[in-house]
Design an enzyme around this catalytic site. Structure first.
Site, PDB file in Angstrom:
ATOM      1  N   HIS A   1      -2.560  -3.015  -5.930  1.00  0.00           N
ATOM      2  CA  HIS A   1      -2.988  -2.674  -4.570  1.00  0.00           C
ATOM      3  C   HIS A   1      -4.502  -2.817  -4.454  1.00  0.00           C
ATOM      4  CE1 HIS A   1      -3.568   0.585  -1.269  1.00  0.00           C
ATOM      5  NE2 HIS A   1      -3.571  -0.631  -0.754  1.00  0.00           N
TER       6      HIS A   1
ATOM      7  N   ASN B   1      -3.665   5.978  -0.150  1.00  0.00           N
ATOM      8  CA  ASN B   1      -3.126   6.186   1.193  1.00  0.00           C
ATOM      9  C   ASN B   1      -2.441   7.533   1.347  1.00  0.00           C
ATOM     10  OD1 ASN B   1      -4.058   3.896   2.446  1.00  0.00           O
ATOM     11  ND2 ASN B   1      -2.331   2.653   1.809  1.00  0.00           N
TER      12      ASN B   1
ATOM     13  N   GLU C   1      -5.550  -0.251  -7.264  1.00  0.00           N
ATOM     14  CA  GLU C   1      -4.537   0.682  -7.775  1.00  0.00           C
ATOM     15  C   GLU C   1      -3.488  -0.106  -8.556  1.00  0.00           C
ATOM     16  OE1 GLU C   1      -3.642   4.582  -5.209  1.00  0.00           O
ATOM     17  OE2 GLU C   1      -3.277   2.739  -4.088  1.00  0.00           O
TER      18      GLU C   1
ATOM     19  N   SER D   1       0.815  -1.213   0.000  1.00  0.00           N
ATOM     20  CA  SER D   1       0.000   0.000   0.000  1.00  0.00           C
ATOM     21  C   SER D   1       0.848   1.263   0.000  1.00  0.00           C
ATOM     22  CB  SER D   1      -0.918   0.009   1.223  1.00  0.00           C
ATOM     23  OG  SER D   1      -0.151  -0.029   2.415  1.00  0.00           O
TER      24      SER D   1
END
Length: 244
Positions: free
Chosen positions: A141, A191, A153, A120
């Site tokens: 991800h 994130n 992702e 991540s």
């Protein structure tokens, strides 16, 4: 593009089992590996439990669940993952741990096996440098929980080739996911935006600007978020937020 039929997943924790769940329902054969047979067995049992919940809610058919569970095979030895067309690492969010896994796996890989990390936040370029195939290495991800969240992702390293990227996108979309491209910067997109928001919510609580309920209610109703940032931080796990 590389044809993917068998997917190896390294890590039978929360993310690894979630990815295995989605991949098996997508019609792919799955090899699930972890450090012990006990953890693999627990992971497969959790997948079956979660699929049973989906059946009860009418989200999938019982026959689809049975077929998916039958596609998941335990891989007690890491070298077994080398026989997959795509190997997805979903181990703990620690760069050295991930590199050690890829180095150990490397001698057992087929010539065309693609490698992916579910990291991540860690650089895909740096992880790829621990392998003999940076061109066949990519970031996939999946969001948590993988069976529920629609986004994956896609993160290319500096050496990721076009075929690997196109195969990764097609694979993720075949699972019913929507893909978003992120460049190889720390924490990527989700994130990088999400964790500072959670952190700021904690400071807002610390400074007494609002209570937990007030902060979460404000973001749910004022920003149309499905859950407040403090609730979300608890859901993700504060240890995971800190590592991100």
């Amino acid at each position: 593009m590389v044809g993917i039929k068998k997917v190896g997943i390294i890590g039978a924790g929360q993310m690894g089992t979630g990815i295995a769940h989605v991949v098996a329902l997508g019609g792919y054969d799955v090899l699930l590996h972890d450090v012990s047979q006990e953890r693999i067995d627990q992971g497969i049992a959790l997948i079956e439990k979660n699929m049973t919940r989906q059946v009860a809610r009418g989200l999938i058919e019982h026959t689809a669940m049975e077929a998916a569970v039958a596609r998941i095979k335990p891989a007690a030895e890491l070298q077994t993952i080398g026989g997959a067309d795509l190997a997805i690492e979903a181990a703990t969010e620690n760069e050295e741990t991930k590199k050690t896994i890829f180095k150990a796996l490397q001698p057992h890989l087929g010539a065309d096996t693609l490698l992916a990390s579910n990291t991540s936040s860690i650089s895909i370029t740096r992880l790829a440098s621990a392998t003999d195939r940076p061109g066949k290495f990519i970031g996939l991800h999946f969001m948590n929980p993988a069976p529920v969240m629609k986004l994956v992702e896609i993160i290319r390293g500096i050496a990721t080739d076009a075929d690997t990227y196109e195969t990764a996108v097609s694979f993720a979309q075949s699972l019913g996911k929507t893909t978003s491209n992120a460049e190889d910067f720390p924490a990527f997109i989700v994130n990088r935006v999400l964790v500072p928001m959670i952190n700021e919510a904690i400071y807002t609580l610390y400074e007494g600007v609002g209570t937990v309920d007030a902060i979460d209610t404000a973001l749910r109703l004022g920003a149309n978020h499905p859950m407040g940032p403090l609730e979300l931080g608890d859901f993700i796990g504060l240890d995971t937020c800190c590592r991100s």
